[in-house]
Design a protein around this motif. Structure first.
Motif, PDB file in Angstrom:
ATOM      1  N   THR A 192     -68.616  47.229  53.429  1.00 51.91           N
ATOM      2  CA  THR A 192     -67.310  46.808  53.088  1.00 51.91           C
ATOM      3  C   THR A 192     -67.462  46.089  51.712  1.00 51.91           C
ATOM      4  O   THR A 192     -68.446  45.448  51.499  1.00 51.91           O
ATOM      5  N   GLY A 193     -66.324  46.208  50.755  1.00 58.18           N
ATOM      6  CA  GLY A 193     -66.468  45.458  49.609  1.00 58.18           C
ATOM      7  C   GLY A 193     -65.671  46.318  48.517  1.00 58.18           C
ATOM      8  O   GLY A 193     -64.796  46.929  48.636  1.00 58.18           O
ATOM      9  N   GLY A 194     -66.231  45.954  47.319  1.00 56.50           N
ATOM     10  CA  GLY A 194     -65.739  46.715  46.119  1.00 56.50           C
ATOM     11  C   GLY A 194     -66.988  48.035  45.750  1.00 56.50           C
ATOM     12  O   GLY A 194     -67.871  48.299  46.525  1.00 56.50           O
ATOM     13  N   VAL A 195     -66.545  48.472  44.592  1.00 51.54           N
ATOM     14  CA  VAL A 195     -67.424  49.674  44.053  1.00 51.54           C
ATOM     15  C   VAL A 195     -68.893  49.089  43.909  1.00 51.54           C
ATOM     16  O   VAL A 195     -69.949  49.866  44.438  1.00 51.54           O
ATOM     17  N   ALA A 196     -69.268  47.950  43.589  1.00 48.20           N
ATOM     18  CA  ALA A 196     -70.504  47.476  43.400  1.00 48.20           C
ATOM     19  C   ALA A 196     -71.283  47.270  44.743  1.00 48.20           C
ATOM     20  O   ALA A 196     -72.564  47.699  44.518  1.00 48.20           O
ATOM     21  N   ASP A 197     -70.627  47.028  45.686  1.00 48.03           N
ATOM     22  CA  ASP A 197     -71.169  46.620  46.864  1.00 48.03           C
ATOM     23  C   ASP A 197     -71.501  48.179  47.527  1.00 48.03           C
ATOM     24  O   ASP A 197     -72.598  48.343  48.122  1.00 48.03           O
ATOM     25  N   ILE A 198     -70.676  49.146  47.230  1.00 44.78           N
ATOM     26  CA  ILE A 198     -70.890  50.321  47.827  1.00 44.78           C
ATOM     27  C   ILE A 198     -72.153  51.082  46.946  1.00 44.78           C
ATOM     28  O   ILE A 198     -73.081  51.846  47.573  1.00 44.78           O
ATOM     29  N   ALA A 199     -72.040  50.881  45.683  1.00 49.37           N
ATOM     30  CA  ALA A 199     -73.063  51.356  45.016  1.00 49.37           C
ATOM     31  C   ALA A 199     -74.425  50.803  45.271  1.00 49.37           C
ATOM     32  O   ALA A 199     -75.474  51.307  45.561  1.00 49.37           O
ATOM     33  N   GLU A 200     -74.521  49.471  45.596  1.00 47.83           N
ATOM     34  CA  GLU A 200     -75.846  48.715  46.057  1.00 47.83           C
ATOM     35  C   GLU A 200     -76.183  49.231  47.389  1.00 47.83           C
ATOM     36  O   GLU A 200     -77.291  49.497  47.727  1.00 47.83           O
ATOM     37  N   ARG A 201     -75.295  49.583  48.179  1.00 50.02           N
ATOM     38  CA  ARG A 201     -75.632  50.233  49.534  1.00 50.02           C
ATOM     39  C   ARG A 201     -76.094  51.385  49.404  1.00 50.02           C
ATOM     40  O   ARG A 201     -77.048  51.817  50.234  1.00 50.02           O
ATOM     41  N   ALA A 202     -75.736  52.042  48.572  1.00 51.66           N
ATOM     42  CA  ALA A 202     -76.158  53.500  48.300  1.00 51.66           C
ATOM     43  C   ALA A 202     -77.418  53.669  47.543  1.00 51.66           C
ATOM     44  O   ALA A 202     -78.210  54.520  47.720  1.00 51.66           O
ATOM     45  N   GLY A 203     -77.872  52.456  47.011  1.00 53.51           N
ATOM     46  CA  GLY A 203     -79.082  52.112  46.228  1.00 53.51           C
ATOM     47  C   GLY A 203     -79.005  52.720  44.726  1.00 53.51           C
ATOM     48  O   GLY A 203     -79.972  53.020  44.170  1.00 53.51           O
ATOM     49  N   ILE A 204     -77.718  52.844  44.261  1.00 52.69           N
ATOM     50  CA  ILE A 204     -77.465  53.498  43.060  1.00 52.69           C
ATOM     51  C   ILE A 204     -77.307  52.351  41.961  1.00 52.69           C
ATOM     52  O   ILE A 204     -76.370  51.607  42.215  1.00 52.69           O
ATOM     53  N   THR A 205     -78.280  52.357  41.156  1.00 55.29           N
ATOM     54  CA  THR A 205     -78.114  51.081  40.114  1.00 55.29           C
ATOM     55  C   THR A 205     -77.500  51.389  38.634  1.00 55.29           C
ATOM     56  O   THR A 205     -76.761  50.717  38.303  1.00 55.29           O
ATOM     57  N   ALA A 206     -77.551  52.746  38.379  1.00 57.38           N
ATOM     58  CA  ALA A 206     -76.675  52.956  37.395  1.00 57.38           C
ATOM     59  C   ALA A 206     -76.634  54.533  37.196  1.00 57.38           C
ATOM     60  O   ALA A 206     -77.136  55.391  37.789  1.00 57.38           O
ATOM     61  N   VAL A 207     -75.951  55.152  36.218  1.00 56.86           N
ATOM     62  CA  VAL A 207     -75.722  56.604  35.862  1.00 56.86           C
ATOM     63  C   VAL A 207     -75.960  56.785  34.270  1.00 56.86           C
ATOM     64  O   VAL A 207     -75.257  55.994  33.687  1.00 56.86           O
ATOM     65  N   THR A 208     -76.498  57.793  34.239  1.00 55.31           N
ATOM     66  CA  THR A 208     -76.472  58.355  32.709  1.00 55.31           C
ATOM     67  C   THR A 208     -75.914  59.750  32.679  1.00 55.31           C
ATOM     68  O   THR A 208     -76.493  60.503  33.504  1.00 55.31           O
ATOM     69  N   SER A 209     -74.978  59.801  31.665  1.00 49.59           N
ATOM     70  CA  SER A 209     -74.481  61.184  31.556  1.00 49.59           C
ATOM     71  C   SER A 209     -75.104  61.714  30.210  1.00 49.59           C
ATOM     72  O   SER A 209     -75.215  60.710  29.294  1.00 49.59           O
ATOM     73  N   PHE A 210     -75.135  62.900  29.957  1.00 54.37           N
ATOM     74  CA  PHE A 210     -75.678  63.603  28.537  1.00 54.37           C
ATOM     75  C   PHE A 210     -74.917  64.975  28.653  1.00 54.37           C
ATOM     76  O   PHE A 210     -74.506  65.504  29.438  1.00 54.37           O
ATOM     77  N   THR A 211     -75.136  65.388  27.253  1.00 52.95           N
ATOM     78  CA  THR A 211     -74.747  66.713  27.094  1.00 52.95           C
ATOM     79  C   THR A 211     -75.985  67.605  26.429  1.00 52.95           C
ATOM     80  O   THR A 211     -76.809  67.099  25.768  1.00 52.95           O
ATOM     81  N   THR A 212     -75.990  68.907  26.732  1.00 55.75           N
ATOM     82  CA  THR A 212     -76.858  69.679  25.925  1.00 55.75           C
ATOM     83  C   THR A 212     -76.245  70.909  25.421  1.00 55.75           C
ATOM     84  O   THR A 212     -75.380  71.371  26.224  1.00 55.75           O
TER      85      THR A 212
ATOM     86  N   ALA B   8     -73.021  59.478  47.176  1.00 57.72           N
ATOM     87  CA  ALA B   8     -74.567  59.063  47.302  1.00 57.72           C
ATOM     88  C   ALA B   8     -74.861  58.408  48.722  1.00 57.72           C
ATOM     89  O   ALA B   8     -75.913  58.860  49.448  1.00 57.72           O
ATOM     90  N   LEU B   9     -73.895  57.573  49.051  1.00 56.72           N
ATOM     91  CA  LEU B   9     -73.795  56.894  50.377  1.00 56.72           C
ATOM     92  C   LEU B   9     -73.669  57.965  51.466  1.00 56.72           C
ATOM     93  O   LEU B   9     -74.601  58.021  52.460  1.00 56.72           O
ATOM     94  N   VAL B  10     -72.739  58.899  51.165  1.00 61.08           N
ATOM     95  CA  VAL B  10     -72.234  59.896  52.237  1.00 61.08           C
ATOM     96  C   VAL B  10     -73.631  60.821  52.546  1.00 61.08           C
ATOM     97  O   VAL B  10     -73.817  61.225  53.542  1.00 61.08           O
ATOM     98  N   GLY B  11     -73.924  61.061  51.374  1.00 57.99           N
ATOM     99  CA  GLY B  11     -75.374  62.281  51.366  1.00 57.99           C
ATOM    100  C   GLY B  11     -76.379  61.674  52.243  1.00 57.99           C
ATOM    101  O   GLY B  11     -77.163  62.381  52.772  1.00 57.99           O
ATOM    102  N   GLN B  12     -76.470  60.142  52.176  1.00 58.12           N
ATOM    103  CA  GLN B  12     -77.735  59.740  53.009  1.00 58.12           C
ATOM    104  C   GLN B  12     -77.554  59.473  54.397  1.00 58.12           C
ATOM    105  O   GLN B  12     -78.401  59.285  55.188  1.00 58.12           O
ATOM    106  N   SER B  13     -76.156  59.488  54.691  1.00 53.79           N
ATOM    107  CA  SER B  13     -75.860  59.238  56.114  1.00 53.79           C
ATOM    108  C   SER B  13     -75.929  60.403  57.161  1.00 53.79           C
ATOM    109  O   SER B  13     -76.120  61.523  56.761  1.00 53.79           O
TER     110      SER B  13
ATOM    111  N   GLU C 268     -69.312  58.548  42.626  1.00 53.73           N
ATOM    112  CA  GLU C 268     -70.909  58.399  42.538  1.00 53.73           C
ATOM    113  C   GLU C 268     -71.349  57.768  43.602  1.00 53.73           C
ATOM    114  O   GLU C 268     -72.282  57.989  44.407  1.00 53.73           O
ATOM    115  N   SER C 269     -70.772  56.361  43.807  1.00 57.29           N
ATOM    116  CA  SER C 269     -71.699  55.651  44.985  1.00 57.29           C
ATOM    117  C   SER C 269     -71.343  56.217  46.257  1.00 57.29           C
ATOM    118  O   SER C 269     -72.114  56.319  47.206  1.00 57.29           O
TER     119      SER C 269
END
Ligand SMILES: Nc1ncnc2c1ncn2[C@@H]1O[C@H](COP(=O)(O)OP(=O)(O)OP(=O)(O)O)[C@@H](O)[C@H]1O
Length: 318
Positions: free
Chosen positions: A220-240, A313-318, A309-310
């Motif tokens: 329960t919470g906001g996006v940051a809480d869900i990201a924290e519970r999923a264990g995702i600290t940051a996301v990097t995007s790039f192109t090639t 990651a969370l649903v993928g772990q459950s 993304e959060s």
């Protein structure tokens, strides 16, 4: 400052269908002006929870209190304070006018006859349909019908509004309009519970998000809480650039060695490859990692994970 009393309080809600527990020990509050979202995979129990809150479905155990009234014991009284907004193309008399439909539904909702006309007028003004009040419902656009469903839900002046997938199947511009309306209704003081599979919608609208998996609220919470519970600290995007597939594959293979990387995705776009790295530890310099295998990456951007993304990651772990 003290928070006002909740307009809806669910405690240890459980619902079983035959031998299956669909909603399992779910508790949450909705305060006036607050938008609360339930998100979760198909079959997680979101609609069942909304139906119990609307009193359409009795819980197997647990309690729901609406504006201080025990909704499991005094369903009729509690219902006066709640509206469930179902939406869709049906639910109205298509040949009758907008106004006549609402007068009828005001009667069904138990609005005293002396107040019916003013309630219909106010509800139409709230959803900005006053200028269509004499038109047959069948002539309204999809978005107007959706607003009419909301007007119908407002006739009893409820303090709790329940929306199950409020923009399901609607065009993007109509969805924007409906979201703005939901926000306005909350600003005017209603407590809102909504379910949606559109995570950008949930992120934009909700004050509090409950993630429901297999009938249980797991965070329960906001996006940051869900990201924290999923264990995702940051996301990097790039192109090639296109044509770098062998190097890109080599690069992605090297990334699996890093404990700080939770997940890597790469998709082929029209003019380039777009890559996304989800970090579960401190982000590293992606350009340097790519350089080491002779790959040039551009548009490198590291940011906080968004709800999608959060959640994934969370649903993928459950
Ligand atoms: N009346 C019923 N009888 C038996 N099973 C039911 C009944 N209503 C719901 N279920 C079951 O409960 C589970 C949860 O359903 P629910 O509709 O609450 O999920 P949901 O999270 O809203 O899913 P979706 O995202 O697909 O709408 C499903 O497996 C569904 O088949």
């Amino acid at each position: 400052m003290n928070q006002p009393n909740p307009v809806l309080s669910a405690r240890q809600l459980t619902r079983r269908f035959r031998n299956t527990t669909t909603v399992n020990n779910v508790s949450f509050d909705i305060h006036p002006g607050q938008i609360v979202a339930l998100v979760g995979p198909n079959g997680a129990g979101k609609t069942t929870t909304v139906k119990m809150c609307s009193t359409l479905l009795a819980p197997t155990s647990g309690t729901i209190t609406v504006c201080g009234i025990d909704a499991t014991q005094r369903r009729r009284q509690a219902r006066q304070h709640i509206s469930i907004i179902l939406g869709g193309e049906t639910g109205f008399y298509q040949h009758a006018s907008v106004k006549d439909n609402l007068l009828f539904f005001a009667d069904v909702a138990g609005v005293p006859s002396r107040s019916r006309r003013s309630r219909v007028k106010d509800a139409l003004a709230q959803v900005r349909l006053t200028d269509r009040m004499f038109d047959p419902v069948g002539e309204l656009s999809r978005g107007m019908k959706q607003r009419l469903h909301i007007a119908r839900g407002l006739l009893s002046r409820p303090q709790v509004l329940l929306f199950d997938e409020p923009t399901n199947g609607l065009d993007p511009e109509i969805s924007v309009e409906i979201r703005a309306l939901i926000r306005e209704l909350a600003t005017d003081g209603a407590g809102v519970l909504l379910t949606s599979h559109l995570l950008t919608e949930v992120a934009e609208l909700s004050d509090t998000i409950h993630v429901l998996i297999d009938g249980r609220i797991i965070v329960t919470g906001g996006v940051a809480d869900i990201a924290e519970r999923a264990g995702i600290t940051a996301v990097t995007s790039f192109t090639t650039p296109l044509g770098t597939e062998p190097r890109l594959r080599e690069f992605l293979a090297t990334l699996t060695r890093y404990d700080s990387i939770a997940h890597v995705t790469c998709v082929r776009m029209a003019a380039h490859h777009a890559g996304l790295i989800s970090w579960c530890g401190a982000p590293t310099d992606v350009s340097a990692l790519a350089d080491a295998v002779g790959l040039t990456v551009t548009d490198v951007m590291t940011r906080k994970p968004n709800l999608e993304e959060s959640y994934l990651a969370l649903v993928g772990q459950s």
